[in-house]
Design a protein around this motif. Structure first.
Motif, short mmCIF file in Angstrom:
data_model
loop_
_atom_site.label_atom_id
_atom_site.label_comp_id
_atom_site.label_asym_id
_atom_site.label_seq_id
_atom_site.Cartn_x
_atom_site.Cartn_y
_atom_site.Cartn_z
N GLU A 321 2.64 5.71 62.81
CA GLU A 321 2.43 5.91 61.18
C GLU A 321 1.73 7.31 60.89
N LYS A 322 0.53 7.29 61.21
CA LYS A 322 -0.66 8.21 60.59
C LYS A 322 0.35 9.44 60.38
N VAL A 323 0.44 10.04 61.72
CA VAL A 323 0.94 11.56 61.99
C VAL A 323 2.24 11.79 61.51
N ARG A 324 3.37 10.44 61.57
CA ARG A 324 4.53 10.92 60.74
C ARG A 324 3.78 10.53 59.33
N GLN A 325 3.09 10.37 58.37
CA GLN A 325 2.50 10.39 56.89
C GLN A 325 2.03 11.81 56.55
N ALA A 326 1.09 12.89 57.86
CA ALA A 326 0.91 13.45 57.95
C ALA A 326 1.57 14.91 58.53
N LEU A 327 2.98 14.24 58.82
CA LEU A 327 3.91 15.14 58.93
C LEU A 327 4.72 16.07 57.42
N LYS A 328 4.86 14.55 57.08
CA LYS A 328 5.18 14.87 55.53
C LYS A 328 4.58 15.95 54.40
N SER A 329 3.92 16.32 55.16
CA SER A 329 2.73 17.03 53.78
C SER A 329 3.57 19.12 54.14
N PRO A 330 3.72 19.17 52.61
CA PRO A 330 4.80 20.25 53.35
C PRO A 330 4.11 21.75 53.56
N ILE A 449 -14.60 30.06 61.40
CA ILE A 449 -13.45 29.82 60.18
C ILE A 449 -14.69 29.56 59.11
N GLU A 450 -14.65 30.16 57.86
CA GLU A 450 -15.32 29.06 56.64
C GLU A 450 -15.16 28.13 56.51
N PRO A 451 -16.10 26.98 55.64
CA PRO A 451 -16.10 25.74 55.28
C PRO A 451 -14.77 25.38 54.20
N TYR A 452 -15.02 26.30 52.74
CA TYR A 452 -13.96 26.42 52.39
C TYR A 452 -12.77 26.23 52.58
N LEU A 453 -12.57 26.98 53.88
CA LEU A 453 -11.04 27.94 54.16
C LEU A 453 -10.27 26.59 54.47
N LEU A 454 -10.72 25.92 55.70
CA LEU A 454 -10.44 24.57 56.78
C LEU A 454 -10.40 23.43 55.12
N THR A 455 -11.43 23.13 55.12
CA THR A 455 -11.24 21.99 53.89
C THR A 455 -9.67 21.56 53.39
N PRO A 456 -9.26 22.76 52.23
CA PRO A 456 -7.97 22.21 51.77
C PRO A 456 -6.99 22.67 52.80
N SER A 457 -7.23 23.47 53.85
CA SER A 457 -5.43 23.60 55.02
C SER A 457 -5.19 22.38 56.22
N LEU A 458 -7.15 21.57 56.16
CA LEU A 458 -6.58 21.09 57.73
C LEU A 458 -6.63 19.72 57.65
N VAL A 459 -5.16 18.69 57.58
CA VAL A 459 -3.80 18.12 57.34
C VAL A 459 -4.91 16.93 58.35
N MET A 460 -4.42 17.13 59.99
CA MET A 460 -4.70 15.81 60.84
C MET A 460 -5.72 16.74 62.12
N VAL A 461 -5.79 16.06 63.06
CA VAL A 461 -6.57 16.15 64.47
C VAL A 461 -5.84 15.01 65.24
N VAL A 462 -5.69 15.41 65.87
CA VAL A 462 -5.32 14.31 66.73
C VAL A 462 -5.60 14.35 68.30
#
Length: 575
Positions: A321-330, A449-462
């Motif tokens: 369910e967590k993966v499905r939730q992440a995949l709903k991100s535009p 990779i600068e943290p300020y770029l990673l913070t808004p872009s990263l959705v999930m890590v499996v």
């Protein structure tokens, strides 16, 4: 006859116990060799015991020097049907010929390669078998072919040489050192296209597919070939063809894979499409030069055996369910991490299947493209001509994409483009080699990779591993001893262990299941990334917010009877 195995025959004949068979199989896994040979080495049986048991089970005559069944008729020119070199190497003796039936004595009637080669040599004749021990066959072979040479010499015929000259399967030995690129290409092609070599290569691949192998390893050594299949993640020794067939086999595979047949000094990569049971199986072919010749590895890509649906991979319900939730991100960046062979590509393909939509433009950059999926634009990376992951990604951004999949983030440039694509409204999927989910974040920061770029872009890590499934036919329930698994926090009073049966090739396991660790990037994790927090801080926060570790997910599958404690410990780290 092909459906029997020596172990089950000896058990049926009550010549060995199950424990003795397991000892021989364990010895095979450790030292190689055949099960029958190992039973003899362990002192459980004699050669006569095994051959007579095979003869009784398979209803075949048992030939001995005493019953005079090992006395071939030299007047029938049987040595011209089965040449001396083949007979000596394979321990077979042509005994007689009646019409189109040739009787042959041998020690192992279950060796499919030898039987197939005999049929090739005998052409349109039927092969009838006698069984005999090696110590009976060896002197009989020497005596028969010696008498044949004498008879041919007295008659003024050309005497067959021991070098292997003769019809059919017999191909002269190549040098053991890697040949130079000026090898006679026409001669290589001629050998590779002989019917026995074609049959042998086809048989190798078919057997590997039937045994659910993911890879075939063909390795040359000084006096022999090693043939191994990787099944459920482990390599198993398979009875190999004769050493003199190595060069024709490699040449045949190179022709099929459209590689340079004369180049033996440099590694090469290619692909083959193989038809099996009305479906096509893709093979990736890799060759590397070794001191004894070229080693070949075939990666078997059989889409019909790979679960490309996310719900069939083995995710626990909450993680799914967590993966499905992440995949709903535009938009955003979704990473799958783990070591080589942990099933990352399969998970990515399953996720891509979830995102397929006629209203979306999906592009992938892969090295190489493993499975072709309808409705997705797939690009094979070719670094030698400048088509790297980074180059493909740059071009993708001009192709109006909705979803981008990158096979692997290997360098800063690729990582930067992935982050930029995620920040500009695209959903980006990729893999990275790390041990667990939290370390993927620190790895990305470490490579630049600068943290300020990673913070808004990263959705999930499996993060994931593959564990072998217990064979449902033979797994055995047991109650752990008091205190045996106290430190593992196992809640079930009844667990299962691997045993081994014919269904699973005596391994106790059949198939694999994914163990996963899903880290949804929430506000707490984003705050830590922005502060350049270390691995431990990120991991502990994820645990606090409900992340189940790889080991904990494995223990759940142990409690469900899907896999064993030993298997989970072998592929994960206990936290």
């Amino acid at each position: 006859m092909m459906h029997y195995k020596i172990g089950e025959i000896l058990l049926q004949q009550k010549l060995i116990t199950e424990d003795q068979l397991q000892d021989a199989i364990a010895m095979q896994k450790r030292d190689g060799g055949r099960v029958g040979e190992n039973l003899i080495k362990l002192g459980y049986l004699t050669e006569e015991d095994i051959v007579s048991a095979l003869a009784a089970q398979l209803d075949l005559p048992y030939a001995t020097p005493e019953n005079e069944l090992l006395n071939p008729d030299i007047s029938q020119d049987l040595d011209k049907v089965i040449p001396y070199d083949f007979a000596k190497r394979n321990i077979v003796l042509p005994v007689s010929r009646q019409g189109n039936v040739i009787t042959v004595a041998l020690e192992d009637p279950l060796d499919l390669v030898i039987l197939d080669n005999l049929k090739m040599l005998a052409k349109d004749c039927e092969i009838r078998l006698l069984l005999a021990t090696r110590k009976s066959l060896l002197p009989a072979i020497q005596e028969f072919y010696s008498l044949c040479r004498t008879a041919h010499a007295e008659a003024g015929d050309n005497v067959l040489l021991e070098s292997g000259e003769g019809p059919g399967i017999e191909i002269e030995n190549e040098e053991f050192s890697p040949p130079s690129s000026d090898t006679n290409v026409d001669e290589l092609i001629e050998k590779a296209e002989e019917a026995p070599v074609i049959k042998l290569v086809d048989l190798m691949i078919q057997q590997a597919i039937e045994q659910r192998a993911s890879d075939i390893h063909i390795e040359p050594f000084k006096d022999n070939i090693s043939l191994r299949y990787r099944i459920d993640g482990l390599l198993y020794q398979i009875p190999p063809p004769n050493r003199h067939l190595m060069l024709p086999i490699v040449s045949r595979l190179k022709i099929l894979a459209k590689l340079d047949i004369a180049e033996k000094r440099l590694p090469q990569d290619g692909a083959i499409s193989f038809k099996y049971n009305d479906r096509y199986v893709d093979l990736r072919v890799s060759t590397v030069p070794t001191i004894w010749g070229e080693k070949v590895v075939l990666r078997i890509l059989d889409k019909s055996t790979v679960p490309l649906q996310l719900e069939n991979l083995g995710f626990e319900k909450a993680q799914y369910e967590k993966v499905r939730q992440a995949l709903k991100s535009p938009y955003g960046l979704f990473f799958v991490t783990g070591p080589t062979g942990s099933g990352k590509s399969t998970t990515l393909y399953a996720i891509l299947n979830e995102t397929i939509d006629p209203h979306k433009n999906i592009l992938t950059a892969e090295d190489p493209v493993e499975f072709k999926i309808e409705g997705i634009n797939q690009v094979g990376v070719r670094a030698e001509i400048g088509l790297t992951f980074a180059a493909a990604l740059r071009s993708f951004l001009r192709q109006d994409p909705d979803v981008i999949m990158v096979g692997e983030v290997r360098d800063l440039e690729t990582a930067q483009i992935c982050v930029r694509a995620a920040l500009t409204g695209h959903f980006v999927l990729s893999t990275i080699h790390t041990n667990d989910a939290a370390s993927a974040i620190t790895r990305l920061v470490d490579i630049g990779i600068e943290p300020y770029l990673l913070t808004p872009s990263l959705v999930m890590v499996v993060a994931q591993r593959l564990a072998r499934r217990l064979c449902v036919k033979c797994k055995e329930a047991f109650e752990p001893l008091p205190g045996q698994f106290t430190d593992l926090n196992i809640k079930s009073d009844l667990l299962y262990k691997a045993v081994g049966c014919n269904e699973c090739n005596q391994t106790g396991y059949r198939g694999r299941i994914v163990l996963t660790e899903t880290m949804l990037i929430d506000d707490d994790i984003r705050d830590l990334i922005a502060k350049r927090a270390n691995y431990t801080e990120i991991h502990d926060m994820a645990r606090k917010n409900g992340m189940v570790t790889l080991f904990e997910d494995g223990i759940k599958k142990v409690e469900a009877g899907v896999t064993s404690v030993d298997e989970v410990i072998s592929v994960t780290t206990v936290y």
